[in-house]
Design a protein around this motif. Structure first.
Motif, PDB file in Angstrom:
ATOM      1  N   LEU A 255       0.824  -1.211   0.000  1.00  0.00           N
ATOM      2  CA  LEU A 255       0.000   0.000   0.000  1.00  0.00           C
ATOM      3  C   LEU A 255       0.858   1.262   0.000  1.00  0.00           C
ATOM      4  N   VAL A 256       1.850   1.310   0.883  1.00  0.00           N
ATOM      5  CA  VAL A 256       2.682   2.515   0.983  1.00  0.00           C
ATOM      6  C   VAL A 256       3.473   2.731  -0.305  1.00  0.00           C
ATOM      7  N   VAL A 257       4.069   1.666  -0.835  1.00  0.00           N
ATOM      8  CA  VAL A 257       4.827   1.795  -2.082  1.00  0.00           C
ATOM      9  C   VAL A 257       3.898   2.186  -3.231  1.00  0.00           C
ATOM     10  N   MET A 258       2.701   1.626  -3.266  1.00  0.00           N
ATOM     11  CA  MET A 258       1.744   1.949  -4.325  1.00  0.00           C
ATOM     12  C   MET A 258       1.358   3.420  -4.292  1.00  0.00           C
ATOM     13  N   VAL A 259       1.007   3.923  -3.118  1.00  0.00           N
ATOM     14  CA  VAL A 259       0.572   5.318  -3.010  1.00  0.00           C
ATOM     15  C   VAL A 259       1.731   6.261  -3.339  1.00  0.00           C
ATOM     16  N   GLU A 260       2.945   5.928  -2.876  1.00  0.00           N
ATOM     17  CA  GLU A 260       4.108   6.747  -3.228  1.00  0.00           C
ATOM     18  C   GLU A 260       4.303   6.777  -4.738  1.00  0.00           C
ATOM     19  N   SER A 261       4.148   5.629  -5.381  1.00  0.00           N
ATOM     20  CA  SER A 261       4.360   5.534  -6.821  1.00  0.00           C
ATOM     21  C   SER A 261       3.284   6.274  -7.614  1.00  0.00           C
ATOM     22  N   MET A 262       2.141   6.501  -6.997  1.00  0.00           N
ATOM     23  CA  MET A 262       1.084   7.267  -7.641  1.00  0.00           C
ATOM     24  C   MET A 262       1.387   8.763  -7.663  1.00  0.00           C
ATOM     25  N   GLY A 263       2.397   9.179  -6.881  1.00  0.00           N
ATOM     26  CA  GLY A 263       2.788  10.589  -6.854  1.00  0.00           C
ATOM     27  C   GLY A 263       2.625  11.247  -5.515  1.00  0.00           C
TER      28      GLY A 263
ATOM     29  N   GLY B  87       8.079   5.100   0.944  1.00  0.00           N
ATOM     30  CA  GLY B  87       8.008   3.737   0.423  1.00  0.00           C
ATOM     31  C   GLY B  87       9.271   2.941   0.661  1.00  0.00           C
ATOM     32  N   GLU B  88      10.427   3.561   0.412  1.00  0.00           N
ATOM     33  CA  GLU B  88      11.686   2.838   0.584  1.00  0.00           C
ATOM     34  C   GLU B  88      11.942   2.499   2.046  1.00  0.00           C
ATOM     35  N   VAL B  89      11.632   3.429   2.939  1.00  0.00           N
ATOM     36  CA  VAL B  89      11.798   3.175   4.375  1.00  0.00           C
ATOM     37  C   VAL B  89      10.916   2.010   4.811  1.00  0.00           C
ATOM     38  N   THR B  90       9.688   1.970   4.307  1.00  0.00           N
ATOM     39  CA  THR B  90       8.766   0.883   4.647  1.00  0.00           C
ATOM     40  C   THR B  90       9.285  -0.450   4.149  1.00  0.00           C
ATOM     41  N   LEU B  91       9.805  -0.467   2.924  1.00  0.00           N
ATOM     42  CA  LEU B  91      10.348  -1.702   2.353  1.00  0.00           C
ATOM     43  C   LEU B  91      11.558  -2.179   3.152  1.00  0.00           C
TER      44      LEU B  91
END
Length: 220
Positions: free
Chosen positions: A21-29, A34-38
């Motif tokens: 979810l976090v990476v997806m929303v970050e990638s949407m703009g 996202g990287e910290v979460t990963l």
């Protein structure tokens, strides 16, 4: 409840969903970490008693990146430059005129390569999907670069942190989570330094291309 008990109570599925979810929303703009979460999820996967799979962390990161970029691309393609104006007003700290002008110059010049390599740079990672759509990069060219870049980023980050975290767990047993927390900070230092380098590149671009920055500012 101790920290170990708290972490053991987290369902692995919840970890995968949060990463996606976090990476997806970050990638949407939307500027989310996202990287910290990963990285945090990869660290959890290196603690074998938590039953968090590093494979599924990487898969979740890949899925979030590909889906989020594709959504951002679709919005950018249909809304056009009005999206950049909205982002500039809504997230001015990350989407200032000079950041947009710099990213647009990079993506115009490098095309699909900017999509692929941009996944590894925080500023360009946020821009990749929406800006590719705004610039009308053909989707049949965007998607392979997006998927390959997202998968490479997610798997390389996850497996790199997993391996290093497993080693660190053996060496830092006496320090438990405090030691691993220090390791997380160290692993993110390189990303921070890269971000500063990109920031200097943005400032350098703005200094030498004032008309490009002024054109973005004139849009609204």
């Amino acid at each position: 409840m101790s920290l170990d008990q708290l972490l053991l109570s987290i369902p692995p599925l919840a970890v995968y969903l949060v990463v996606a979810l976090v990476v997806m929303v970050e990638s949407m703009g939307v500027p989310l970490p996202g990287e910290v979460t990963l990285v945090a999820a990869a660290i959890l996967s290196s603690r074998h008693q938590l039953d968090v799979s590093h494979l599924w962390v990487a898969v979740a990161g890949t899925a979030g990146a590909v889906v989020g970029d594709s959504i951002g691309y679709g919005v950018g393609h249909h809304v056009g430059r009005r999206l950049l104006v909205w982002l500039r007003h809504r997230f001015s700290r990350h989407f200032g005129a000079k950041e947009i002008a710099y990213a647009e110059a990079v993506f115009t010049r490098h095309g699909v390569w900017a999509v692929f390599f941009g996944r590894f740079v925080a500023l360009l990672r946020i821009f990749a999907g929406p800006l590719s759509g705004v610039l009308r990069l053909p989707y049949h060219r965007f998607l392979p670069a997006n998927a390959l870049g997202g998968a490479t980023w997610a798997f390389a980050t996850t497996y790199g942190i997993y391996v290093l975290g497993t080693v660190a767990e053996q060496w830092l047993k006496a320090f438990a989570w405090a030691g691993l927390a220090a390791f997380v900070v160290g692993s993110l230092l390189a990303s921070t330094l890269l971000g500063r380098r990109v920031r200097r590149a943005v400032d350098h671009f703005a200094e030498h291309h004032p008309k490009a920055v002024a054109a973005v500012e004139a849009e609204g």
